[in-house]
Design an enzyme around this catalytic site. Sequence first.
Site, PDB file in Angstrom:
ATOM      1  N   SER A  61     -28.649  12.323-115.850  1.00  0.00           N
ATOM      2  CA  SER A  61     -27.895  13.589-115.962  1.00  0.00           C
ATOM      3  C   SER A  61     -27.302  13.833-117.340  1.00  0.00           C
ATOM      4  CB  SER A  61     -26.766  13.617-114.947  1.00  0.00           C
ATOM      5  OG  SER A  61     -27.236  14.112-113.738  1.00  0.00           O
ATOM      6  N   LYS A  64     -28.497  16.781-119.173  1.00  0.00           N
ATOM      7  CA  LYS A  64     -28.034  18.140-118.843  1.00  0.00           C
ATOM      8  C   LYS A  64     -27.142  18.718-119.932  1.00  0.00           C
ATOM      9  CE  LYS A  64     -28.540  16.961-113.978  1.00  0.00           C
ATOM     10  NZ  LYS A  64     -27.911  16.538-112.731  1.00  0.00           N
ATOM     11  N   TYR A 186     -37.397  19.367-114.859  1.00  0.00           N
ATOM     12  CA  TYR A 186     -36.112  18.723-114.569  1.00  0.00           C
ATOM     13  C   TYR A 186     -36.291  17.204-114.417  1.00  0.00           C
ATOM     14  CZ  TYR A 186     -32.006  17.278-111.936  1.00  0.00           C
ATOM     15  OH  TYR A 186     -30.891  16.603-111.521  1.00  0.00           O
ATOM     16  N   TYR A 237     -19.165  13.798-112.462  1.00  0.00           N
ATOM     17  CA  TYR A 237     -19.286  13.985-111.021  1.00  0.00           C
ATOM     18  C   TYR A 237     -17.943  14.417-110.437  1.00  0.00           C
ATOM     19  CZ  TYR A 237     -23.587  11.556-112.098  1.00  0.00           C
ATOM     20  OH  TYR A 237     -24.778  11.202-112.665  1.00  0.00           O
ATOM     21  N   VAL A 255     -26.793   8.726-113.524  1.00  0.00           N
ATOM     22  CA  VAL A 255     -26.947   7.656-112.534  1.00  0.00           C
ATOM     23  C   VAL A 255     -27.689   6.438-113.096  1.00  0.00           C
ATOM     24  CG1 VAL A 255     -26.755   9.123-110.478  1.00  0.00           C
ATOM     25  CG2 VAL A 255     -29.008   8.704-111.489  1.00  0.00           C
TER      26      VAL A 255
END
Length: 301
Positions: A61, A64, A186, A237, A255
């Site tokens: 992530s 992102k 993605y 998160y 992660v």
Amino acid sequence: MQGIVDGIAAHVAPLCRQGQVASYIPSLGGVSPDNFGICVAMADGGVYGAGDWQVPFSIQSISKVFSLALVMSYDYDSIWKRVFREPSGTPFNSMVQLEADHGIPRNPFINAGALVVTDRLLTLTGDAAASVRGLLRQESGNPAVDVDAVVAASEADHGHRNASMAHLLASYGNLENPVDEVLDNYFKQCALEMCCEDLAKASLFLARHGVAAGGTPFLAPNQSKRVNAVMLTCGTYDAAGEFAYRVGLPGKSGVGGGIVAIVPGRCAITVWGPALGPNGNSVAGIAALDEFTTRTGWSIF
Ligand code: GLU
């Protein structure tokens, strides 16, 4: 600074086995929790690392941040018509809120929001994953940065929840491209593999108010400020409050156990410890960043 990062690596080593290595993407499950790396890249060029700081890991992530920055660099801030920028208060892969919010994801760092950002980047560039990879290569100075095809395939094979989310987004008219293409891009951007050193260098534009490695503006200063703000409020998160409390910096975790944190005007820090706590953040990584801001006094607060 070298003494500080060496001291932090020694301090957090006993924490490496606290938490669990992510295994819902099967190919990540085999990574040893005993790895720990830290790198500090200074805005003025110094680079300091300790532990496994040159061992590549799956950035997941953290990618992102770079897809969002790219979209903002092309499109200024029109992405905010399709994604909110509030903490979600739900898990990163939750679908419940997406339906309640009529297909507008709560922020660009939960999976639904990241899928919308990737979709936009795909429209803007024709190849979202390659654009993220290109930015990371350029900013890190390492042309070998690449997608781990095994991890990408593993994600695709176990990506039913992301696929469901993409279809739900499409049902609300919030995807511009076919679901399969968005998912493919993605999964590839999440499967990019980098070490702490390259990732810290690649994140430095956020510490330099948007200025890229070559010295030219990549983002406007207020865009860089905004990416950092969304990292602070939504980057770790459902534990961004705890991260702000303990670390006090904009940060984004993945992660794979990596976390990038930014000290605006000073430096970018990357830590990596694969074992994750209950909210999906690296236990050793959070402890290391907590130590970093305590030892240096470089928090934004
Ligand atoms: N590729 C992962 C997923 O979509 C990213 C998760 C993460 O690092 O937060 O589940």
